[in-house]
Motif scaffolding. Structure first.
Motif, PDB file in Angstrom:
ATOM      1  N   GLN A  28       0.824  -1.207   0.000  1.00 50.28           N
ATOM      2  CA  GLN A  28       0.000   0.000   0.000  1.00 50.28           C
ATOM      3  C   GLN A  28       0.866   1.269   0.000  1.00 50.28           C
ATOM      4  OE1 GLN A  28      -0.878  -2.581   2.459  1.00 50.28           O
ATOM      5  NE2 GLN A  28      -1.869  -3.361   0.631  1.00 50.28           N
ATOM      6  N   GLN A  29       1.922   1.250  -0.817  1.00 52.30           N
ATOM      7  CA  GLN A  29       2.798   2.405  -0.973  1.00 52.30           C
ATOM      8  C   GLN A  29       2.894   2.768  -2.439  1.00 52.30           C
ATOM      9  OE1 GLN A  29       6.500   0.907   0.699  1.00 52.30           O
ATOM     10  NE2 GLN A  29       6.199   2.195   2.507  1.00 52.30           N
ATOM     11  N   PHE A  30       2.957   4.079  -2.699  1.00 53.41           N
ATOM     12  CA  PHE A  30       3.174   4.543  -4.061  1.00 53.41           C
ATOM     13  C   PHE A  30       4.585   5.100  -4.147  1.00 53.41           C
ATOM     14  CE2 PHE A  30       3.129   7.966  -7.268  1.00 53.41           C
ATOM     15  CZ  PHE A  30       2.937   7.171  -8.385  1.00 53.41           C
ATOM     16  N   ILE A  31       5.359   4.555  -5.065  1.00 55.69           N
ATOM     17  CA  ILE A  31       6.738   4.978  -5.266  1.00 55.69           C
ATOM     18  C   ILE A  31       6.777   5.917  -6.467  1.00 55.69           C
ATOM     19  CG2 ILE A  31       9.103   4.177  -5.679  1.00 55.69           C
ATOM     20  CD1 ILE A  31       7.816   3.156  -3.047  1.00 55.69           C
ATOM     21  N   ARG A  32       7.224   7.149  -6.248  1.00 54.75           N
ATOM     22  CA  ARG A  32       7.278   8.136  -7.327  1.00 54.75           C
ATOM     23  C   ARG A  32       8.506   7.985  -8.218  1.00 54.75           C
ATOM     24  NH1 ARG A  32       3.531  11.988  -6.933  1.00 54.75           N
ATOM     25  NH2 ARG A  32       2.581  12.370  -4.933  1.00 54.75           N
ATOM     26  N   ASP A  33       9.632   7.635  -7.617  1.00 53.37           N
ATOM     27  CA  ASP A  33      10.882   7.577  -8.375  1.00 53.37           C
ATOM     28  C   ASP A  33      10.967   6.294  -9.176  1.00 53.37           C
ATOM     29  OD1 ASP A  33      11.687  10.001  -7.233  1.00 53.37           O
ATOM     30  OD2 ASP A  33      12.485   8.961  -5.474  1.00 53.37           O
ATOM     31  N   TYR A  34      11.351   6.425 -10.439  1.00 52.97           N
ATOM     32  CA  TYR A  34      11.490   5.259 -11.304  1.00 52.97           C
ATOM     33  C   TYR A  34      12.898   4.702 -11.190  1.00 52.97           C
ATOM     34  CZ  TYR A  34      11.925   2.332 -15.426  1.00 52.97           C
ATOM     35  OH  TYR A  34      12.168   1.285 -16.261  1.00 52.97           O
ATOM     36  N   ASP A  35      12.986   3.466 -10.809  1.00 57.59           N
ATOM     37  CA  ASP A  35      14.246   2.748 -10.740  1.00 57.59           C
ATOM     38  C   ASP A  35      14.035   1.454 -11.527  1.00 57.59           C
ATOM     39  OD1 ASP A  35      16.789   1.964 -10.034  1.00 57.59           O
ATOM     40  OD2 ASP A  35      16.206   1.243  -8.046  1.00 57.59           O
ATOM     41  N   PRO A  36      14.671   1.316 -12.697  1.00 55.20           N
ATOM     42  CA  PRO A  36      14.413   0.139 -13.530  1.00 55.20           C
ATOM     43  C   PRO A  36      14.583  -1.172 -12.763  1.00 55.20           C
ATOM     44  CG  PRO A  36      15.795   1.701 -14.702  1.00 55.20           C
ATOM     45  CD  PRO A  36      15.682   2.195 -13.280  1.00 55.20           C
ATOM     46  N   THR A  37      13.611  -2.042 -12.938  1.00 51.58           N
ATOM     47  CA  THR A  37      13.591  -3.336 -12.258  1.00 51.58           C
ATOM     48  C   THR A  37      14.282  -4.375 -13.124  1.00 51.58           C
ATOM     49  OG1 THR A  37      11.477  -2.774 -11.266  1.00 51.58           O
ATOM     50  CG2 THR A  37      12.044  -5.109 -11.331  1.00 51.58           C
ATOM     51  N   ILE A  38      15.066  -5.234 -12.501  1.00 51.60           N
ATOM     52  CA  ILE A  38      15.566  -6.417 -13.209  1.00 51.60           C
ATOM     53  C   ILE A  38      14.586  -7.548 -12.926  1.00 51.60           C
ATOM     54  CG2 ILE A  38      17.424  -8.092 -13.393  1.00 51.60           C
ATOM     55  CD1 ILE A  38      19.357  -5.796 -12.767  1.00 51.60           C
ATOM     56  N   GLU A  39      14.345  -7.796 -11.674  1.00 49.08           N
ATOM     57  CA  GLU A  39      13.268  -8.693 -11.258  1.00 49.08           C
ATOM     58  C   GLU A  39      13.120  -8.579  -9.754  1.00 49.08           C
ATOM     59  OE1 GLU A  39      14.664 -13.097 -10.237  1.00 49.08           O
ATOM     60  OE2 GLU A  39      14.924 -12.636 -12.349  1.00 49.08           O
ATOM     61  N   GLU A  40      11.896  -8.644  -9.304  1.00 52.35           N
ATOM     62  CA  GLU A  40      11.582  -8.616  -7.881  1.00 52.35           C
ATOM     63  C   GLU A  40      10.509  -9.661  -7.635  1.00 52.35           C
ATOM     64  OE1 GLU A  40      13.056  -6.790  -5.524  1.00 52.35           O
ATOM     65  OE2 GLU A  40      14.254  -5.589  -6.901  1.00 52.35           O
ATOM     66  N   CYS A  41      10.638 -10.389  -6.531  1.00 52.41           N
ATOM     67  CA  CYS A  41       9.665 -11.422  -6.181  1.00 52.41           C
ATOM     68  C   CYS A  41       8.961 -11.060  -4.880  1.00 52.41           C
ATOM     69  CB  CYS A  41      10.357 -12.770  -6.003  1.00 52.41           C
ATOM     70  SG  CYS A  41      11.219 -13.330  -7.471  1.00 52.41           S
ATOM     71  N   TYR A  42       7.673 -11.322  -4.829  1.00 50.30           N
ATOM     72  CA  TYR A  42       6.864 -11.023  -3.650  1.00 50.30           C
ATOM     73  C   TYR A  42       5.898 -12.175  -3.405  1.00 50.30           C
ATOM     74  CZ  TYR A  42       8.451  -6.327  -4.843  1.00 50.30           C
ATOM     75  OH  TYR A  42       9.222  -5.225  -5.165  1.00 50.30           O
ATOM     76  N   LYS A  43       5.416 -12.259  -2.183  1.00 53.85           N
ATOM     77  CA  LYS A  43       4.388 -13.238  -1.830  1.00 53.85           C
ATOM     78  C   LYS A  43       3.277 -12.511  -1.088  1.00 53.85           C
ATOM     79  CE  LYS A  43       7.411 -17.258  -1.327  1.00 53.85           C
ATOM     80  NZ  LYS A  43       7.016 -17.943  -2.520  1.00 53.85           N
ATOM     81  N   LYS A  44       2.051 -12.908  -1.377  1.00 55.38           N
ATOM     82  CA  LYS A  44       0.904 -12.335  -0.677  1.00 55.38           C
ATOM     83  C   LYS A  44      -0.263 -13.290  -0.848  1.00 55.38           C
ATOM     84  CE  LYS A  44      -1.879  -8.224  -0.044  1.00 55.38           C
ATOM     85  NZ  LYS A  44      -1.954  -6.787  -0.195  1.00 55.38           N
ATOM     86  N   HIS A  45      -1.130 -13.340   0.155  1.00 51.73           N
ATOM     87  CA  HIS A  45      -2.365 -14.109  -0.036  1.00 51.73           C
ATOM     88  C   HIS A  45      -3.550 -13.147   0.042  1.00 51.73           C
ATOM     89  CE1 HIS A  45      -2.534 -14.214   4.403  1.00 51.73           C
ATOM     90  NE2 HIS A  45      -3.821 -14.406   4.232  1.00 51.73           N
ATOM     91  N   ILE A  46      -4.529 -13.453  -0.783  1.00 54.18           N
ATOM     92  CA  ILE A  46      -5.761 -12.661  -0.842  1.00 54.18           C
ATOM     93  C   ILE A  46      -6.936 -13.634  -0.955  1.00 54.18           C
ATOM     94  CG2 ILE A  46      -4.704 -10.615  -1.882  1.00 54.18           C
ATOM     95  CD1 ILE A  46      -5.817 -11.519  -4.598  1.00 54.18           C
ATOM     96  N   PHE A  47      -8.117 -13.110  -0.764  1.00 52.82           N
ATOM     97  CA  PHE A  47      -9.321 -13.895  -0.992  1.00 52.82           C
ATOM     98  C   PHE A  47      -9.935 -13.441  -2.307  1.00 52.82           C
ATOM     99  CE2 PHE A  47      -8.675 -14.564   3.468  1.00 52.82           C
ATOM    100  CZ  PHE A  47      -9.049 -15.883   3.642  1.00 52.82           C
ATOM    101  N   VAL A  48     -10.172 -14.396  -3.174  1.00 48.50           N
ATOM    102  CA  VAL A  48     -10.805 -14.120  -4.461  1.00 48.50           C
ATOM    103  C   VAL A  48     -12.052 -14.978  -4.528  1.00 48.50           C
ATOM    104  CG1 VAL A  48     -10.558 -14.169  -6.964  1.00 48.50           C
ATOM    105  CG2 VAL A  48      -8.564 -13.648  -5.521  1.00 48.50           C
ATOM    106  N   ASP A  49     -13.199 -14.318  -4.570  1.00 47.94           N
ATOM    107  CA  ASP A  49     -14.487 -15.016  -4.614  1.00 47.94           C
ATOM    108  C   ASP A  49     -14.606 -16.005  -3.452  1.00 47.94           C
ATOM    109  OD1 ASP A  49     -14.917 -13.544  -6.954  1.00 47.94           O
ATOM    110  OD2 ASP A  49     -14.086 -15.144  -8.199  1.00 47.94           O
ATOM    111  N   ASN A  50     -14.274 -15.521  -2.264  1.00 51.25           N
ATOM    112  CA  ASN A  50     -14.381 -16.270  -1.003  1.00 51.25           C
ATOM    113  C   ASN A  50     -13.468 -17.488  -0.917  1.00 51.25           C
ATOM    114  OD1 ASN A  50     -16.350 -14.511   0.103  1.00 51.25           O
ATOM    115  ND2 ASN A  50     -17.906 -15.529  -1.161  1.00 51.25           N
ATOM    116  N   GLU A  51     -12.424 -17.506  -1.694  1.00 53.54           N
ATOM    117  CA  GLU A  51     -11.475 -18.612  -1.665  1.00 53.54           C
ATOM    118  C   GLU A  51     -10.060 -18.034  -1.592  1.00 53.54           C
ATOM    119  OE1 GLU A  51     -10.257 -22.229  -4.631  1.00 53.54           O
ATOM    120  OE2 GLU A  51     -12.353 -21.612  -4.592  1.00 53.54           O
ATOM    121  N   VAL A  52      -9.227 -18.599  -0.715  1.00 58.23           N
ATOM    122  CA  VAL A  52      -7.878 -18.076  -0.542  1.00 58.23           C
ATOM    123  C   VAL A  52      -7.037 -18.331  -1.789  1.00 58.23           C
ATOM    124  CG1 VAL A  52      -6.847 -20.141   0.513  1.00 58.23           C
ATOM    125  CG2 VAL A  52      -5.970 -17.883   1.111  1.00 58.23           C
ATOM    126  N   ALA A  53      -6.172 -17.378  -2.084  1.00 61.02           N
ATOM    127  CA  ALA A  53      -5.235 -17.498  -3.200  1.00 61.02           C
ATOM    128  C   ALA A  53      -3.864 -17.058  -2.705  1.00 61.02           C
ATOM    129  CB  ALA A  53      -5.684 -16.625  -4.373  1.00 61.02           C
TER     130      ALA A  53
END
Length: 192
Positions: A28-53
């Motif tokens: 939930q952050q907005f980054i203003r400065d552009y820094d070219p990405t090579i690759e970044e990995c993240y993990k998160k779980h959310i509920f989509v249509d009442n089912e965990v993802a």
């Protein structure tokens, strides 16, 4: 692989806001400065249509010099958020190249992809690509389409949720029992 685990790859040309979308979704952050990405990995779980993802998210580089690295990541992706920027016609015109690269890497024409028109909160006078153009392109490919803004938090979570829905549809088709007759009635053969 767990049926609730999804590898989502964010792809598109450089400077369109792929990392901004990802970071807004993750932290939930907005980054203003552009820094070219090579690759970044993240993990998160959310509920989509009442089912965990459970999401493994890979934010990829948009620059041409990283295309071989991207192809490797595309092979492993379950679904893709394909991003262009509303204020950059060239990024819109390059979407076809990224789509083709994904299809080649997956060796499949039916890949779960959601097309995102980022920076939709910009004034219409600053936009070089209309919403209708984005919708028409998505429709021609058979993809879902969303306008997004990482800055104004427009359709950020919905983008990932829609990608999960598309992956689930693909998995349902792949796991459906296959008819060996192609839907036609078998003819009986009698030996006399």
């Amino acid at each position: 692989m767990s049926e609730h685990k999804y590898q989502v790859v964010i792809a598109g040309p450089g400077s369109v806001g792929k990392s901004a979308i990802t970071l807004q979704f993750i932290s939930q952050q907005f980054i203003r400065d552009y820094d070219p990405t090579i690759e970044e990995c993240y993990k998160k779980h959310i509920f989509v249509d009442n089912e965990v993802a459970y999401l493994d998210i890979l934010d990829t580089a948009g620059q041409e010099e990283y295309s071989s690295l991207r192809s490797h990541h595309f092979q492993n992706g379950d679904g893709f958020l394909l991003v262009y920027s509303c204020d950059n016609r060239k990024s819109f015109e390059e979407i076809g190249e990224f789509r083709d690269e994904i299809i080649r890497a997956k060796d499949d024409d039916d890949v779960p992809i959601v097309l995102l028109a980022n920076k939709c909160d910009l004034p219409k006078t600053d936009q070089q690509v209309s919403k209708k153009e984005g919708q028409d392109l998505a429709k021609s490919y058979g993809y879902s389409f969303l306008e997004t803004s990482a800055k104004s938090v427009i359709n950020i979570e919905e983008s990932f949720a829609q990608c999960v829905r598309e992956i689930r549809k693909k998995r349902a088709v792949n796991n459906a029992p296959q008819s060996t007759t192609g839907g036609k009635k078998k003819k009986k053969c009698y030996l006399m």
